[in-house]
Design a protein around this motif. Structure first.
Motif, PDB file in Angstrom:
ATOM      1  N   ILE A  12       5.138  -2.581   2.635  1.00 23.21           N
ATOM      2  CA  ILE A  12       4.490  -1.408   3.216  1.00 23.21           C
ATOM      3  C   ILE A  12       3.053  -1.744   3.623  1.00 23.21           C
ATOM      4  N   GLN A  15       3.061  -4.005   6.724  1.00 27.54           N
ATOM      5  CA  GLN A  15       3.376  -3.236   7.925  1.00 27.54           C
ATOM      6  C   GLN A  15       2.154  -2.431   8.374  1.00 27.54           C
ATOM      7  N   ALA A  24       1.076   3.538  10.237  1.00 27.04           N
ATOM      8  CA  ALA A  24       2.415   2.991  10.069  1.00 27.04           C
ATOM      9  C   ALA A  24       3.242   4.017   9.293  1.00 27.04           C
ATOM     10  N   GLY A  26       7.531   4.931   7.581  1.00 25.53           N
ATOM     11  CA  GLY A  26       8.887   4.512   7.281  1.00 25.53           C
ATOM     12  C   GLY A  26       9.439   5.303   6.109  1.00 25.53           C
ATOM     13  N   PRO A  40      10.956   0.122   7.510  1.00 26.63           N
ATOM     14  CA  PRO A  40       9.807   0.346   8.381  1.00 26.63           C
ATOM     15  C   PRO A  40      10.294   1.011   9.669  1.00 26.63           C
TER      16      PRO A  40
END
Length: 132
Positions: A12, A15, A24, A26, A40
């Motif tokens: 995480i 990303q 970002a 997900g 993601p």
């Protein structure tokens, strides 16, 4: 209290740093309440201030979760320049009251902070999160 494997935490964070300066996002899937996979996803807003899971990706991921018998454990996103706390927008757009929401602050990119919350009817309740 929630526990997240350090490998998933690293995924995480990586990303979020890769997608910086945009937020970002997900989801994390769980099997019997234990996180088993990070998905993601594309931030359809492509924004440094907001996020929205790409609808087509979300449908594919949720279908896969159903096929595998997994649950939605968390929805996560990053805050690029603010605290790891749900914003007003985050609270308004929290459509999954049974899911936790993880917010990763990149305010200090050398030491990102991840926190866990439940958001129900716009009310925020923090949950202790341990990275194992």
């Amino acid at each position: 209290m929630a526990e997240l494997d350090g490998v998933f935490h690293k995924e995480i964070v990586e990303q979020a740093l890769r997608e910086f300066p945009n937020e970002a996002c997900g989801v994390i899937a769980a099997d019997s309440g234990v996180p088993v996979r990070v998905y993601p996803m594309t931030n359809a807003d492509a924004s440094p201030a907001t996020y929205r899971l790409d609808g087509k990706e979300q449908l594919l991921v949720f279908n896969e979760l159903d096929e595998r018998g997994w649950d939605l454990w968390a929805i996560y996103h990053s805050h690029t320049h603010s605290d790891a706390y749900p914003s007003d927008t985050d609270r308004r757009q929290a459509f999954y009251p049974d899911s936790r929401y993880l917010v990763l602050s990149l305010e200090d990119r050398e030491d990102p902070l991840l926190r866990s919350f439940f958001i129900r009817d716009g009310k925020v309740e923090e949950e202790e999160l341990t990275i194992t």
